[in-house]
Scaffold this motif. Structure first.
Motif: not given
Lengths: 518, 289
Positions: B218, B220-221, B224, B228, B236-237, B240-241, B244, B256, B260, B263-264, B267
């Motif tokens: 999960a 993202y940081i 991303s 890049k 996926v994170a 999906l981001y 949007l 999206f 979501a 993948i949810a 988990i």
């Protein structure tokens, strides 16, 4: 004030006293923080003293082999019959010298200079002239006055500042590792010398290797994790701390534009000298602390209340209720938070529901005050199930006889809660509370996915009204490449977390003495 | 206090019933608040419209978005899932091994730098996790791992040695007499670790594996920043981001939602099964302080 005074106080006074002692505790904790830093420094120097004492002592008492291994590593081991071990030591020394000549010295020489290149100064008729030695030994004129600061724009002739800084840190770490091996070498030579004098045979190579599975098994277990930790965790952190003292911002992106040392300018900027940056930092810091307090305590209190409701005697289908809340905690946060963001949008589902019943739409995420309230409320939505999950288990652990004796003494439900349940939960969850508080200072997900730090305002330096220090750090790193400022903020977050943990730790120690649960 | 004993009892029972009813009402309202966004997400994933709707119930249902996930070439969801799974699985294996090794050494073995390492873990843990992200990126560049998935695996598992607290707390509870008995029988510490301690530690192995799997799954940081513009290496994170984004949301919002939900599901199921271990992990460490 001693314990007796405390016991005689009314509830209100106690509460006021607690609050007062929290705030009066802050300077103490800051003092303690520096005292700990001082103690660490003192310990290091004491250790160094001991070290040189032993180091010299071994040399004085050593035989020719031991003495020789102070210069030629492994000589002692080889002369005392540990050929293989000696060869490994020798190979380490050769490898280190080769590394320093071909690689390390190059970067060590460049780090001194504010431009991170090697400078030589010569006197000329006009004054001073300075020469920079860039990559491949190419010489280029840099400055004529001896003052630094103008930007360098010559990518072909200079080394990338990133490389210079990174390889400098790497060389330092390799050197520290080498010193450790070197010390081990002298110790091992002396140890084998003593064994020989006692008439015993030193371990042969195979026997020595076997100790790594038994007496020295910790070395086997820890080596690989530590090597990776140093390379990809500690090295970058040191690198980043150095960045805080450079002008590595969006205008200085190597290799096209090199960056230079600027001393403590970035820290001065953040505290007072740059009005925009210092205002942004101050306001974001205050909001971060407000956020952390609210986010931690709303989740904590309402989580416990929810757990109490679910675990109340006579409530049926406890498993069902719990699972319902756990489901929302289990869905990955970026999914739930993005969904929340869409629902709370100006034209989102919630607002269309509100307008359909005649209530005007609410700017949940676009108005600064509303956005701040929204993030705290949504954070409750995210966090309460976690607290409920954790405290549910604890509630069931409270010894039943505590309640029984309380009932015999005539305590009502409210008294049972304030005298037994709550102190017990507070006692057991204090460490959890501390980690959640520190976690909330660093809470990236809720803010970034919901508001993205927004609404952005022009008087802030590249930040918005709901930005926390960490989301600001993220934006500065990813979006604007102000790496130096980001590094300063990272260091500040570290200091805040360290001081906060110390205060909380001190308080929890105090409450442990007061309430005797365990 | 003029009531007789009997009426007091019935009065008490009535009062209790009333309180319970109120509790049921509060709980139901809360469940609705908590579950509505999830249901909204699931409903929208079947909505025939493509953009964001303000209506709660879709007017018509379709399964197309789930199919689109795996056929849309602009947003290769299948590739992202595969990337995410590989990164998460590999990080999980390496991290679990590291955490078990480090926490065993810190819990059962006594050596000189043990205290230093414990303190170091505490201090390093107070730096914001992604503060040194830019520096790490530079290092990866030098190792030739720029924008590679393996760089992510390294980032997620290199710091694993510091996450020893929970597993160490568990190892601390295993009686030391076991080790001593084995030592008398001639077992080395290596054998004790693999043959005695690990078989006793199944719960903590499961817990460690789970947390080290779901973390990268999960995250993202780091993705991303590290990936890049290398879209084929997104996870996926991040993917999906990006669905949007302003230019994509009007055509990809429902996709999206479908992504979501997909993948949810794994988990969520994992977490619900494993919640006991999660609680034990958190509070077990807490009680010992």
């Amino acid at each position: 004030m001693d314990y007796l005074d405390y016991v005689q106080m009314t509830k209100g006074q106690r509460f006021a006293y607690r609050i007062k002692s929290f705030f009066t505790g802050i300077p103490g904790a800051i003092k303690k923080f520096f005292a700990i830093v001082g103690a660490i420094v003192k310990k290091i120097f004491l250790g160094l003293g001991h070290f040189f004492q032993n180091y010299g002592g071994r040399f004085v008492k050593g035989d020719i082999g031991t003495k020789l291994s102070y210069v030629i590593m492994g000589a002692g081991s080889m002369l005392h019959g540990q050929i293989m071990k000696g060869l490994i030591f020798l190979a380490t020394e050769v490898a280190y010298i080769y590394f320093m000549i071909t690689f390390g010295s190059y970067y060590l020489a460049r780090i001194y200079n504010s431009n991170m290149i090697l400078l030589t100064t010569t006197k000329t008729a006009q004054g001073y002239e300075q020469w920079g030695t860039g990559a491949l030994g190419k010489e280029v004129a840099v400055h004529h006055t001896g003052t630094f600061g103008s930007e360098l724009k010559n990518p072909d002739t200079y080394d990338d500042s990133n490389k210079v800084l990174l390889f400098f840190v790497l060389t330092c770490i390799v050197t520290i590792a080498f010193i450790a091996v070197y010390i081990a070498n002298t110790k091992s030579a002396y140890a084998s010398q003593q064994l020989k004098r006692e008439g015993k045979k030193p371990l042969n190579f195979l026997q020595e290797m076997k100790t790594f599975l038994d007496e020295r098994f910790h070395v086997t277990l820890l080596t690989l994790p530590i090597v990776l930790l140093i390379t990809f965790n500690i090295l970058p952190i040191i690198f980043t701390i150095f960045m805080a003292f450079t002008n590595y911002d969006e205008k200085h992106q190597p290799p096209a534009n090199l960056y230079q040392w600027v001393g403590v300018k970035n820290f001065a900027d953040v505290f007072y000298s740059n009005p925009m940056k210092s205002e942004t930092f101050g306001k974001i810091l205050i909001w971060t602390l407000i956020w952390a307090v609210f986010a931690t305590f709303t989740n904590y209190i309402f989580g416990i209340i929810l757990a109490l409701l679910i675990n109340k005697k006579g409530i049926k289908a406890k498993g069902f209720w719990r699972t319902m809340f756990v489901v929302t905690a289990a869905v990955p946060q970026f999914v739930t938070l993005l969904v929340m963001k869409l629902m709370l949008d100006d034209k989102g589902a919630v607002n269309s529901l509100l307008t359909s019943v005649g209530i005007p739409a609410v700017p949940f995420l676009t108005n600064a005050t509303w956005a701040r309230i929204t993030v705290i409320v949504v954070n409750m939505w995210v966090g309460i199930p976690y607290t409920m999950l954790i405290t549910s288990g604890l509630l069931m652990n409270i010894p039943e006889d505590l309640y029984e004796s309380a009932r015999i003494d005539g305590a009502n439900a409210v008294q049972q809660f304030t005298k037994i349940t709550f102190p017990y939960i507070l006692f057991v969850t204090t460490p959890y509370l501390i980690t959640t508080f520190v976690g909330n200072i660093n809470n990236f997900n809720v803010i970034y996915f919901l508001t993205g730090g927004g609404p952005a305002v022009s008087e802030y330096y590249r930040a918005g009204k709901t930005d926390l220090l960490v989301t600001w750090l993220y934006k500065l790193t990813v979006d604007t490449k102000d790496y130096n400022l980001a590094a300063v903020i990272g260091i500040m977050v570290f200091i805040i977390c360290a001081i906060g943990s110390l205060i909380a730790f001190n308080m929890s120690k105090a409450s442990k003495n007061e309430e005797e649960f365990s | 206090m003029t009531n007789t004993n009997d009426s007091m009892k019935t009065g008490y029972a009535q009062k209790r019933k009333a309180i319970n009813t109120i509790v049921y009402i509060i709980l139901s309202v809360m469940v609705v608040i908590w579950i509505v966004p999830i249901i909204w997400l699931i409903l929208q994933s079947f909505n025939t419209e493509m953009g964001v709707t303000t209506k709660f119930f879709p007017s018509s249902f379709t399964f197309d978005h789930y199919i689109a996930l795996f056929t849309d070439e602009q947003y290769p969801y299948g590739k992202w899932i595969l990337n995410t799974f590989m990164v998460a699985a590999l990080s999980c294996v390496i991290s679990t091994l590291f955490i078990l090794m480090v926490s065993y050494a810190l819990s059962r073995l006594r050596f000189k730098v043990r205290k230093t390492f414990l303190n170091l873990g505490l201090i390093l843990g107070m730096f914001p996790g992604f503060m040194s992200m830019a520096a790490t990126y530079n290092i990866m560049d030098i190792f030739g791992l720029k924008q590679q998935l393996f760089a992510l695996v390294i980032v997620y598992s290199a710091g694993a040695g510091l996450g020893y607290q929970v597993a160490k707390g568990f190892f601390d509870t295993i009686p030391r007499s076991l080790d001593e008995a084995a030592k008398i029988d001639g077992a080395t510490r290596n054998q004790i670790f693999w043959q005695i301690i690990l078989p006793l530690s199944k719960p903590i192995i499961v817990y460690t594996a789970l947390t080290t799997f779901t973390g990268p799954w999960a995250d993202y940081i780091f993705v991303s920043y590290f990936m890049k513009d290398n879209e084929s290496n997104w996870t996926v994170a991040l993917g999906l981001y990006k669905m949007l984004d302003k230019e994509a949301i009007s055509t990809h919002f429902t996709t999206f939602c479908a992504g979501a939900v997909l993948i949810a599901i794994p988990i969520t199921i994992l977490f619900i099964i494993m919640q006991r271990f999660y609680v034990e992990g958190v509070t077990g460490g807490a009680v010992k302080g």
